[in-house]
Motif scaffolding. Structure first.
Motif, mmCIF file in Angstrom:
data_model
loop_
_atom_site.group_PDB
_atom_site.id
_atom_site.type_symbol
_atom_site.label_atom_id
_atom_site.label_comp_id
_atom_site.label_asym_id
_atom_site.label_seq_id
_atom_site.Cartn_x
_atom_site.Cartn_y
_atom_site.Cartn_z
ATOM 1 N N LEU A 1 0.831 -1.199 -0.255
ATOM 2 C CA LEU A 1 -0.115 0.080 0.065
ATOM 3 C C LEU A 1 0.890 1.237 -0.123
ATOM 4 C CD1 LEU A 1 -2.914 -0.925 2.610
ATOM 5 C CD2 LEU A 1 -2.835 -1.173 -0.009
ATOM 6 N N ALA A 2 0.679 2.177 -0.845
ATOM 7 C CA ALA A 2 1.057 3.415 -0.963
ATOM 8 C C ALA A 2 0.288 4.396 -0.173
ATOM 9 C CB ALA A 2 1.191 4.022 -2.404
ATOM 10 N N SER A 3 1.028 5.255 0.692
ATOM 11 C CA SER A 3 0.053 6.299 1.401
ATOM 12 C C SER A 3 0.963 7.572 1.779
ATOM 13 C CB SER A 3 -0.473 5.551 2.651
ATOM 14 O OG SER A 3 0.555 5.037 3.497
ATOM 15 N N VAL A 4 0.264 8.557 2.254
ATOM 16 C CA VAL A 4 0.885 9.792 2.672
ATOM 17 C C VAL A 4 0.673 9.901 4.124
ATOM 18 C CG1 VAL A 4 1.022 12.411 2.368
ATOM 19 C CG2 VAL A 4 0.625 10.752 0.470
ATOM 20 N N ASN A 5 1.600 10.076 4.813
ATOM 21 C CA ASN A 5 1.311 10.282 6.136
ATOM 22 C C ASN A 5 1.232 11.753 6.842
ATOM 23 O OD1 ASN A 5 3.749 11.723 6.519
ATOM 24 N ND2 ASN A 5 4.803 9.739 7.254
ATOM 25 N N ALA A 6 0.979 11.996 8.087
ATOM 26 C CA ALA A 6 0.516 13.062 8.688
ATOM 27 C C ALA A 6 1.449 14.324 8.404
ATOM 28 C CB ALA A 6 -0.025 13.074 9.896
ATOM 29 N N GLY A 7 2.851 14.013 8.232
ATOM 30 C CA GLY A 7 3.699 14.876 7.811
ATOM 31 C C GLY A 7 3.983 15.162 6.264
ATOM 32 N N GLY A 8 3.296 14.458 5.538
ATOM 33 C CA GLY A 8 3.226 14.677 4.073
ATOM 34 C C GLY A 8 4.331 13.831 3.484
ATOM 35 N N GLY A 9 4.585 12.782 4.103
ATOM 36 C CA GLY A 9 5.882 11.815 3.776
ATOM 37 C C GLY A 9 5.166 10.874 2.835
ATOM 38 N N LEU A 10 5.696 10.515 1.764
ATOM 39 C CA LEU A 10 5.390 9.423 1.101
ATOM 40 C C LEU A 10 5.766 7.889 1.519
ATOM 41 C CD1 LEU A 10 3.691 7.945 -1.206
ATOM 42 C CD2 LEU A 10 5.826 8.256 -2.770
ATOM 43 N N ARG A 11 4.706 6.831 1.891
ATOM 44 C CA ARG A 11 4.972 5.620 2.698
ATOM 45 C C ARG A 11 4.547 4.342 1.653
ATOM 46 N NH1 ARG A 11 6.206 4.106 7.780
ATOM 47 N NH2 ARG A 11 5.345 1.746 8.317
ATOM 48 N N LEU A 12 5.613 3.463 1.753
ATOM 49 C CA LEU A 12 4.982 2.309 0.588
ATOM 50 C C LEU A 12 5.422 1.126 1.573
ATOM 51 C CD1 LEU A 12 4.137 1.231 -1.985
ATOM 52 C CD2 LEU A 12 6.676 1.197 -2.624
#
Length: 642
Positions: free
Chosen positions: A327-338
């Protein structure tokens, strides 16, 4: 059998290969395997009577270790020792984690109420100093059976030196409760250190009910169809008949990655065997990075599976929680996470159209035009669904276009893979620039060139059957037996003579094509040994020099005043690979594999092969080789400018 596909490779007596990828159904184990095998037979006109052997590998045990939703398991140990598994080994992997999770799932899988103590004791020299009590063991068998527990782990002190007590307890348990499955630590992990030995034994017992039922049903179903009983691929390398493998199911935990490394080794031309080879195998839920030296996979004694660390002989593979379904997502700090969370095969990426709506790595690749509209096995991909998921989950939170968001997801994946490649190389005193990076798995060829560029690897090869390399490796693997004997022998002339006598007593009775001996050596006062090959003609100075070189390459300078001790003797006995088997004949070019792909060219270009998709980025070129593989390399400066 992986999480998304079942890969099948058939090899004829003449060395001719046929391959296919079959989608796996949710929640099914035996049925999809039978369907995949039958499909291979039907599509290629193979009669069941023509099948002389069948080899199987799967992720069943790996998933059990990750999910930990079966059990519980009963544990029998010595008086005063029942809390060893709860106390565990206080080893922090991450120094800066604020909240440290318990190192073992003891409350869930082996709670205090199911950990029992019995009389009887072996001392540190392996001598019996207190007798067992049969009535005590018989009473426990009844209590365990009444609790509905199906398996028990027998973990007694110093049983690696003298296994008779554990063997006796098992016999008494099975006599009192015939349906009880018993694992004993002297067979599962016959080495020092109680916690590590006990934990491996508990997870062997935990795996037994499900694995033995699965393999029994599979063998029975294959027999009813006139097919041979399967051999199983084991984590320690090599294959074994299914009843033998099922007797110690924890040894199947890394069968898939080990088979993939064996497939890579079998697919490399002789010229590549002089290089250190790193393989990158990208599947639906994980990326496995392995190493081969002199054409052979490297092995380790530590299995890392999620947050679980087990002492288990297995292929030296690092698994990243990153694959096509991550899953690709954007965390609360605006960072891209995979990752590490994954959609898996069900419901799968949004592009599958099976109910998954979250953006994944596969959706990003499809949106960038790097995947075909239909994957091997008939899985149809929907670009519109992929774009909607990437737009909602990534593009909008980051203020990017859908295409730029997809590129960011793919770069994130390549960066994480490249960092892992570099770390694994440097930890083994290898420079990435001296390595050959080989793509394996359905998705490895998608990322291999980008990973190589980021990691500083100059040579890249996509082997001919990269998409089904694990199944290929099953047919290239010999029957193998590993024997281990714990000891505490000083590496002196007298100590070496004792080790030679021990080695003589462990010589195999069957004819072997290869015998490999090694010693686990440490310095007095240390806890972690270094494995050193022990060749038949080695004298003491040669062995000490080899240990010093290996020690310094891994840990730095060897102390001037030190006393080397041998803690373990290990022998690996290989027989000949049964025929028909994968051999040099399969390296001949198979035109169907690269149908529709030009034999050479310059990127950016997606090459849609039969069982995999190769991405050649800008600044790279590809060349079809005589053995049917693709060689990728960076273009010269003038070619890039042109």
């Amino acid at each position: 059998m992986g999480g998304t596909f079942i890969d099948v490779v058939a090899c004829s007596s003449a060395g001719e290969l046929r391959t296919l990828k079959h989608p796996r159904e949710a929640g099914q184990l035996v049925a999809p395997v039978l369907q995949a095998v039958q499909r291979m037979l039907d599509e290629n006109g193979i009669a069941t009577a023509q099948v002389t052997r069948l080899v199987h590998g799967s992720t069943v045990v790996t998933n059990l270790l990750l999910e930990q939703n079966d059990g519980p398991v009963a544990v029998i140990t010595n008086t005063g020792m029942r809390d060893i598994l709860a106390l565990a080994r206080q080893d922090r992997r991450d120094l800066y984690t604020a909240a440290v999770q318990p190192p073992t799932p003891e409350r869930q899988l082996f709670p205090a109420a199911l950990r029992f103590e019995i009389a009887g004791r072996i001392d540190a020299q392996g001598n019996a100093i207190e007798a067992l009590q049969r009535e005590e063991v018989t009473t426990l068998a009844g209590r365990i059976a009444q609790a509905g527990v199906r398996s028990v782990a027998v973990c007694l002190l110093f049983s690696h030196l003298h296994p008779a007590h554990e063997e006796q307890v098992r016999a008494w348990l099975q006599a009192a409760a015939p349906g009880l499955m018993v694992s004993i630590s002297s067979e599962v992990d016959p080495k020092p250190r109680e916690f590590e030995r006990f934990l491996a034994t508990v997870f062997d017992a935990y795996s037994k009910p499900m694995v033995q039922q699965y393999l029994h049903e599979l063998a029975q179903a294959l027999g009813e169809r006139g097919l041979p009983a399967p051999d199983l691929m084991r984590s320690e390398g090599g294959i074994a008949p299914w009843p033998l493998a099922a007797a110690r199911p924890i040894g199947l935990a890394m069968s898939g990655p080990c088979a993939a490394l064996q497939g890579v080794a079998a697919s490399l031309p002789e010229a590549d065997q002089d290089h250190v080879v790193m393989s990158i195998d990208v599947g639906g839920t994980s990326t496995d990075i392995g190493i081969l030296e002199a054409g052979r996979p490297l092995f380790t004694d530590t299995l890392l599976c999620g947050d679980l660390s087990l002492r288990l002989r297995c292929a030296d593979v690092e698994s990243l929680s990153m694959g096509g379904g991550s899953l690709a997502s954007v965390n609360a700090g605006g960072g891209l996470r995979l990752g590490p969370r994954s959609q898996g095969a069900w419901p799968g990426p949004a592009a599958y159209g099976l109910g998954g709506t979250s953006a994944t790595l596969t959706d990003a690749l499809l949106l960038l035009g790097r995947l075909p509209s239909q994957l091997s096995g008939g899985v149809v991909l929907d670009v519109a669904l992929a774009e909607a998921a990437v737009q909602r989950d990534i593009a909008q939170p980051l203020g990017l276009s859908a295409l730029d968001a997809a590129r960011a997801v793919v770069v994130t994946a390549a960066t994480a893979m490249a960092e892992s490649v570099k770390m694994r190389a440097f930890q083994r005193d290898i420079h990435p620039a001296d390595c050959l990076l080989v793509a394996a798995g359905g998705g490895g060829a998608q990322h291999v060139a980008e990973v190589a560029e980021l990691a500083g690897v100059g040579q890249v090869r996509v082997i001919a059957h990269a998409g089904v390399v694990a199944a290929l490796g099953l047919l290239a693997s010999p029957p193998t037996q590993t024997v281990e004997r714990a000891c505490a022998q000083a590496l002196t002339p007298d100590g070496l003579a004792e080790l030679e006598q021990l080695r003589t007593g462990l010589q195999p009775e069957t004819t072997c094509t290869a015998l490999r001996w090694s010693l686990d050596i440490l310095l007095r006062g240390q806890g972690s040994p270094v494995e050193v090959p022990w060749l038949p003609d080695d004298d003491l100075p040669t062995l000490l020099a080899r240990f010093a070189a290996r020690y310094e390459s891994l840990r730095g300078q060897l102390p001037a005043r030190s006393e080397p001790l041998v803690s373990l003797l290990r022998g690996v006995f290989e027989q000949a690979v049964p025929a028909p088997a994968v051999n040099a004949q399969h390296l001949q070019p198979a035109l169907a594999l690269w149908a529709g792909c030009a034999p050479q060219g310059v990127g950016p270009q997606a090459l849609m092969a039969a069982t995999t998709t190769v991405w050649v980025p800008a600044g790279w070129q590809w060349q079809l080789q005589a053995d049917g593989s693709l060689l990728l390399s960076q273009c010269a400066a003038q070619e890039v400018a042109a």
